[in-house]
Scaffold this active site. Structure first.
Site, PDB file in Angstrom:
ATOM      1  N   HIS A 258      -7.722   6.852  14.978  1.00 43.99           N
ATOM      2  CA  HIS A 258      -6.698   5.817  14.889  1.00 43.99           C
ATOM      3  C   HIS A 258      -5.588   6.093  15.882  1.00 43.99           C
ATOM      4  O   HIS A 258      -5.095   7.220  15.989  1.00 43.99           O
ATOM      5  CB  HIS A 258      -6.095   5.746  13.481  1.00 43.99           C
ATOM      6  CG  HIS A 258      -4.990   4.736  13.383  1.00 43.99           C
ATOM      7  ND1 HIS A 258      -5.248   3.383  13.228  1.00 43.99           N
ATOM      8  CD2 HIS A 258      -3.642   4.866  13.461  1.00 43.99           C
ATOM      9  CE1 HIS A 258      -4.098   2.734  13.204  1.00 43.99           C
ATOM     10  NE2 HIS A 258      -3.107   3.609  13.334  1.00 43.99           N
TER      11      HIS A 258
ATOM     12  N   ASP B 294      -1.304  -3.098   1.382  1.00 40.82           N
ATOM     13  CA  ASP B 294      -0.696  -2.735   2.660  1.00 40.82           C
ATOM     14  C   ASP B 294      -0.513  -3.964   3.539  1.00 40.82           C
ATOM     15  O   ASP B 294       0.513  -4.107   4.210  1.00 40.82           O
ATOM     16  CB  ASP B 294      -1.554  -1.702   3.382  1.00 40.82           C
ATOM     17  CG  ASP B 294      -1.060  -1.452   4.804  1.00 40.82           C
ATOM     18  OD1 ASP B 294       0.092  -1.011   4.958  1.00 40.82           O
ATOM     19  OD2 ASP B 294      -1.817  -1.732   5.753  1.00 40.82           O
TER      20      ASP B 294
ATOM     21  N   ARG C 281       7.459  -6.158   6.044  1.00 36.68           N
ATOM     22  CA  ARG C 281       8.158  -5.241   6.945  1.00 36.68           C
ATOM     23  C   ARG C 281       8.389  -5.873   8.309  1.00 36.68           C
ATOM     24  O   ARG C 281       9.412  -5.642   8.952  1.00 36.68           O
ATOM     25  CB  ARG C 281       7.353  -3.944   7.090  1.00 36.68           C
ATOM     26  CG  ARG C 281       7.341  -3.085   5.845  1.00 36.68           C
ATOM     27  CD  ARG C 281       6.289  -2.007   5.927  1.00 36.68           C
ATOM     28  NE  ARG C 281       6.427  -1.235   7.157  1.00 36.68           N
ATOM     29  CZ  ARG C 281       5.409  -0.673   7.803  1.00 36.68           C
ATOM     30  NH1 ARG C 281       4.170  -0.797   7.347  1.00 36.68           N
ATOM     31  NH2 ARG C 281       5.624   0.007   8.896  1.00 36.68           N
TER      32      ARG C 281
ATOM     33  N   SER D 229       0.933   3.143   5.484  1.00 39.59           N
ATOM     34  CA  SER D 229       0.175   1.985   5.945  1.00 39.59           C
ATOM     35  C   SER D 229      -1.091   2.418   6.685  1.00 39.59           C
ATOM     36  O   SER D 229      -2.199   1.974   6.377  1.00 39.59           O
ATOM     37  CB  SER D 229       1.048   1.122   6.853  1.00 39.59           C
ATOM     38  OG  SER D 229       0.316   0.053   7.415  1.00 39.59           O
TER      39      SER D 229
ATOM     40  N   LYS E 267      -5.361   2.529   4.905  1.00 40.52           N
ATOM     41  CA  LYS E 267      -6.543   1.875   5.458  1.00 40.52           C
ATOM     42  C   LYS E 267      -7.595   2.893   5.896  1.00 40.52           C
ATOM     43  O   LYS E 267      -8.792   2.657   5.766  1.00 40.52           O
ATOM     44  CB  LYS E 267      -6.142   0.965   6.623  1.00 40.52           C
ATOM     45  CG  LYS E 267      -5.583  -0.384   6.156  1.00 40.52           C
ATOM     46  CD  LYS E 267      -5.445  -1.362   7.285  1.00 40.52           C
ATOM     47  CE  LYS E 267      -5.337  -2.800   6.795  1.00 40.52           C
ATOM     48  NZ  LYS E 267      -4.297  -3.045   5.813  1.00 40.52           N
TER      49      LYS E 267
END
Length: 342
Positions: free
Chosen positions: A82, A161, A168, A183, A187
């Site tokens: 990620h 989320d 947000r 967040s 995931k």
């Protein structure tokens, strides 16, 4: 419990219990807690922060708010990467076939672009016929067969989320480190991979502008992953300048292919080899330098490129599979909203 009491407690800087955080997310998903309540809570977190235990509890509550993907059939070979986002960041398109060519299973759920950066799914969607959505069985089967499957994260994956992120985005709390960490990791945990490598971008083109902020975010995310029985490592990489030379979905696909042909920009190639080496070390064990060298050999030999071709063919709708040529050039033909490999 009452949501106003929890907002007040966090506003004053107190630590919330696991049960209080679980109630907060459950009540938000059921509609008992409204958007304006959660906006107030997010602002309280922005100013007061959260302890690591609170962040881990929030992460798991959001991960459990939807479907939890089971990748146990892939064993310890399941691996994900990620990036927190940066200009010109097309590393997944290169790293996924690199890692798959050396025995990893990259079963990855990615997102669309956030803010000024394009997402991996936006880049892949520029390839005509590429299916960004697959049923779960097909997703796992392709990862088993081809070593790679990259799809868009569905609405059932950590839906709490998704709801919180939308708030947000309009309440100026996107850059809250506890909320970013929970967040991202909610995931990743829900996606099921056993091994996770995090690329935390820092600099003027990234969400985290300073090295101090980036290090703090990386440490929290690694801590969350380990508390959830995942093998997690993190890198902090420069985003004061764009990664590589190309910016834009189709152009970035083209540049990724250049790197897979053992060409392309040196900075992009170097970071891909480093991240791939780390992913392979989590999967197989051993020395990072060894796996980085093996990844370089896979690039030079064309092995990784062949895995890329097979991945795109496997995930293309049938009518397009024959249009993905066995010889990938670096030229494209523009179609109505996409591009086609010659």
């Amino acid at each position: 419990m009452r949501i106003t009491d929890l907002i007040e407690k966090k506003k004053l800087g107190y630590v919330l219990s696991n049960a209080e955080i679980q109630y907060l997310i459950d009540a938000y998903m059921s509609g008992e807690v409204s958007d304006y309540h959660m906006s107030a809570f997010s602002m309280a977190v922005y100013f007061r922060g959260m302890e690591k235990a609170e962040i881990a509890a929030l992460t798991m509550a959001m991960a459990r708010s939807g479907h939890m993907l089971d990748l146990s059939s892939l064993g310890n070979q399941s691996v994900d990467k990620h990036s927190t986002g940066g200009v010109g960041d097309k590393t997944t398109l290169i790293i996924a076939p690199l890692v798959a060519s050396l025995g990893g299973n990259v079963a990855k759920m990615s997102g669309r672009g956030l803010g000024h950066t394009g997402g991996t799914i936006d880049k892949l969607a520029s390839i005509p016929g590429y299916r960004t959505c697959l049923e779960e069985d097909a997703f796992i089967r392709q990862a088993q067969t081809n070593g790679i499957c990259v799809v868009q994260a569905g609405g059932t994956l950590a839906p709490a989320d998704s709801k919180l992120y939308a708030l947000r985005d309009v309440t100026a709390t996107v850059d809250s480190i506890p909320l970013i960490a929970s967040s991202v990791m909610s995931k990743k945990i829900a996606s099921g991979a056993k091994n996770i490598v995090l690329d935390v971008k820092t600099g003027s083109g990234a969400l985290m502008k300073s090295l101090k902020e980036s290090r703090h975010l990386a440490e929290i995310m690694v801590s969350i992953g380990k508390s959830c029985d995942r093998n997690v490592t993190a890198f902090i990489t420069d985003m004061d300048t764009p990664l590589g030379n190309a910016v834009g979905n189709t152009l970035e696909v083209e540049e990724a292919i250049a790197v897979l042909c053992d060409q392309g920009p040196k900075d992009l190639k170097a970071i891909c080899l480093r991240l791939a080496g780390e992913m392979l070390t989590l999967v197989h064990g051993g020395d990072v330098a060894y796996w980085e060298k093996e990844a370089a050999i896979s690039l030079a030999s064309g092995k990784a490129l062949n895995y890329f071709k097979d991945w795109i063919r496997a995930q293309a709708i049938p009518n397009f599979q024959n249009q993905v040529s066995s010889i990938f050039s670096l030229r494209f033909v523009e179609t109505q909203d996409s591009c086609l490999f010659l």
